[in-house]
Design a protein around this motif. Structure first.
Motif, PDB file in Angstrom:
ATOM      1  N   HIS A 406       0.833  -1.209   0.000  1.00 34.37           N
ATOM      2  CA  HIS A 406       0.000   0.000   0.000  1.00 34.37           C
ATOM      3  C   HIS A 406       0.866   1.258   0.000  1.00 34.37           C
ATOM      4  O   HIS A 406       0.554   2.240  -0.678  1.00 34.37           O
ATOM      5  CB  HIS A 406      -0.918   0.000   1.227  1.00 34.37           C
ATOM      6  N   LEU A 407       1.947   1.227   0.764  1.00 36.56           N
ATOM      7  CA  LEU A 407       2.833   2.386   0.824  1.00 36.56           C
ATOM      8  C   LEU A 407       3.514   2.609  -0.518  1.00 36.56           C
ATOM      9  O   LEU A 407       3.604   3.745  -1.004  1.00 36.56           O
ATOM     10  CB  LEU A 407       3.880   2.196   1.930  1.00 36.56           C
ATOM     11  N   LEU A 408       3.979   1.534  -1.141  1.00 35.80           N
ATOM     12  CA  LEU A 408       4.612   1.632  -2.457  1.00 35.80           C
ATOM     13  C   LEU A 408       3.644   2.193  -3.484  1.00 35.80           C
ATOM     14  O   LEU A 408       3.999   3.073  -4.284  1.00 35.80           O
ATOM     15  CB  LEU A 408       5.120   0.250  -2.902  1.00 35.80           C
ATOM     16  N   GLN A 409       2.414   1.708  -3.444  1.00 34.33           N
ATOM     17  CA  GLN A 409       1.406   2.165  -4.409  1.00 34.33           C
ATOM     18  C   GLN A 409       1.120   3.657  -4.231  1.00 34.33           C
ATOM     19  O   GLN A 409       1.030   4.412  -5.216  1.00 34.33           O
ATOM     20  CB  GLN A 409       0.114   1.357  -4.227  1.00 34.33           C
ATOM     21  N   THR A 410       0.997   4.096  -2.985  1.00 34.80           N
ATOM     22  CA  THR A 410       0.711   5.511  -2.720  1.00 34.80           C
ATOM     23  C   THR A 410       1.865   6.403  -3.163  1.00 34.80           C
ATOM     24  O   THR A 410       1.661   7.440  -3.799  1.00 34.80           O
ATOM     25  CB  THR A 410       0.435   5.734  -1.220  1.00 34.80           C
ATOM     26  N   LEU A 411       3.087   5.999  -2.839  1.00 36.43           N
ATOM     27  CA  LEU A 411       4.254   6.819  -3.170  1.00 36.43           C
ATOM     28  C   LEU A 411       4.531   6.877  -4.670  1.00 36.43           C
ATOM     29  O   LEU A 411       5.145   7.829  -5.156  1.00 36.43           O
ATOM     30  CB  LEU A 411       5.493   6.295  -2.438  1.00 36.43           C
TER      31      LEU A 411
END
Length: 465
Positions: A406-411
């Motif tokens: 989720h963090l990778l997708q957001t960034l």
């Protein structure tokens, strides 16, 4: 001045001190302290001051906003404004002489560490500015801190909260040798004072611009009001207006709540290492040693200057203070150095870098990060402590869980944070335009890689505000 300043309010109750001083205490002490104040600056090498324009009276403009704020010597402007009331840190009241003068001035005091103090100061400030002449004229430095004067940093909204007309006041030091200013690095204030008093004289120009009356929109939005005054003053000064603010003594910009330093510690580290003969291979080897040390965790993640120098295999004559770029303390978190330098060195893809970072900060191996752990992770990637990652945490978490995916997708997909990855965390070659933005010492200027747009603002070649 010290005893006279104390005498002005001597014997008055707290209730009487909360009202403006009138009568004999005003007409007796005020001109004496004003004259002595001017004598102090005369002794420091300011025999004259050039004044342009006309100072507005209290009814025209209840507040004077002064910029750029470059030095405590800017206080000379008070002599040309009849010792207008100021806003100051409450901590300054404990200083010899200064504390007495703040009491004499009936200054609005605020503690930056106490939110309640700030609320009280805002109420007090608004009350004074809307008193219709009951309180004397106020003078404020909307930047809220000192800079080297080569650009205006973002104005704080305090002077504009009441929505009353303001008079912009410009300060200039048109000297061949600029000894007055200093900034967050370089010359200290003591050195600046020494060099200034060593001159035969120092020139200062104070320019009063026309009174600015806010529109209805500006009255409703103090930040808009502040931004418009900043642009107006920057244009008159012929310098850029920026969105930078000072945090922890360094200039930073904001992106989605994240703090981005003007000068990336990681890029400065790489620059210093290359300058001292370390090539990409040596830096890569040092990053591998850091990675091994961080992953094992056997020796802890805090390292001092000597230990960090040994990891980079620096020789004694290669005196590089990398710790000082990241922390004011004697030790620095090795994860912060490793991840931030790895990001801008191009040794890892961003996916691999984030995986490594996530693993290092997922202390319990639960596969998700808490809000505090996310703050530490982003601080390590950016090389500077992060105070507000709540916006990113809310955006990236799902059902109360923040996973690596989720963090990778957001960034990498969110329009705001995508800029962070694509521009700020790019390898040195691709992001070199970000590495070159500088704010120099007291004689320096913001330069290298920054461009000015039509309204006087300064932006990087690729904007990431």
């Amino acid at each position: 001045m010290w005893p006279l300043a104390r005498l002005r309010l001597a014997g008055l109750s707290e209730e009487e001190r909360s009202r403006p001083v009138k009568g004999w205490r005003c007409w007796l002490y005020h001109p004496i302290v004003l004259g002595l104040s001017r004598a102090v600056f005369f002794s420091l090498g300011f025999p004259w001051v050039k004044v342009k324009g006309r100072r507005a009276d209290l009814k025209e403009a209840p507040v004077l906003v002064v910029a750029p704020h470059s030095s405590f010597l800017d206080m000379l402007v008070l002599c040309e404004t009849q010792l207008a009331t100021v806003v100051s840190r409450s901590e300054n009241t404990s200083l010899p002489v200064i504390g007495a003068l703040l009491e004499f001035n009936q200054s609005v005091l605020v503690s930056r560490k106490d939110p309640e103090s700030r609320k009280k100061a805002v109420t007090q400030l608004t009350e004074r500015l809307t008193s219709d002449g009951y309180w004397p004229q106020m003078l404020m430095f909307p930047e809220g801190t000192t800079t080297n004067g080569s650009a205006l940093i973002k104005f704080k909204p305090g002077a504009f909260l009441a929505g009353v007309p303001v008079q912009p006041v410009l300060l200039r030091y048109p000297n061949k040798l600029d000894t007055v200013r200093w900034s967050y690095k370089g010359t200290t204030w003591i050195e600046a004072l020494w060099h200034t008093t060593s001159q035969f004289y120092t020139n200062m120009t104070i320019e009063f611009l026309p009174v600015y009356t806010p529109s209805q929109e500006e009255k409703k939005d103090p930040n808009l009001y502040a931004d418009n005054i900043q642009k107006l003053m920057a244009k008159a000064l012929g310098i850029p207006a920026t969105d930078y603010v000072m945090e922890g003594g360094v200039p930073v910009s904001k992106l989605g709540g994240l703090t981005l330093p003007l000068e990336s510690p990681a890029r400065e580290t790489l620059s210093l290492l290359h300058k001292h003969g370390l090539g990409a291979q040596e830096v890569g080897a040092a990053l591998e040693r850091m990675s091994d040390r961080c992953k094992t965790g056997a020796q802890g993640t805090k390292v001092g200057a000597e230990e960090l120098a040994s990891i980079f295999e620096l020789k004694d004559e290669q005196n590089i203070d990398i710790c000082g770029l990241y922390s004011k303390n004697e030790a620095v978190d090795l994860r912060q150095v490793y991840l931030s330098v790895a990001a801008v060195s191009g040794s890892l893809s961003f996916r691999s870098l984030l995986h490594t970072a996530f693993t290092l900060f997922d202390r319990d191996g639960k596969g998700s990060l808490s809000a505090e752990e996310l703050s530490d992770l982003m601080g390590a990637l950016l090389g500077i402590h992060q105070n507000n990652t709540s916006q990113l945490y809310t955006q990236a978490s799902s059902q109360g869980q923040l996973t690596e995916e989720h963090l990778l997708q957001t960034l990498t997909t969110h329009p705001t944070y995508q800029r962070l990855v694509n521009e700020y965390l790019q390898p040195e070659e691709a992001g070199s335009h970000l590495a070159n933005g500088k704010v120099g010492n007291n004689n320096g200027h913001m330069h290298n890689g920054n461009v000015h747009n039509g309204n006087g603002s300064v932006h990087y070649n690729k904007k990431f505000e």
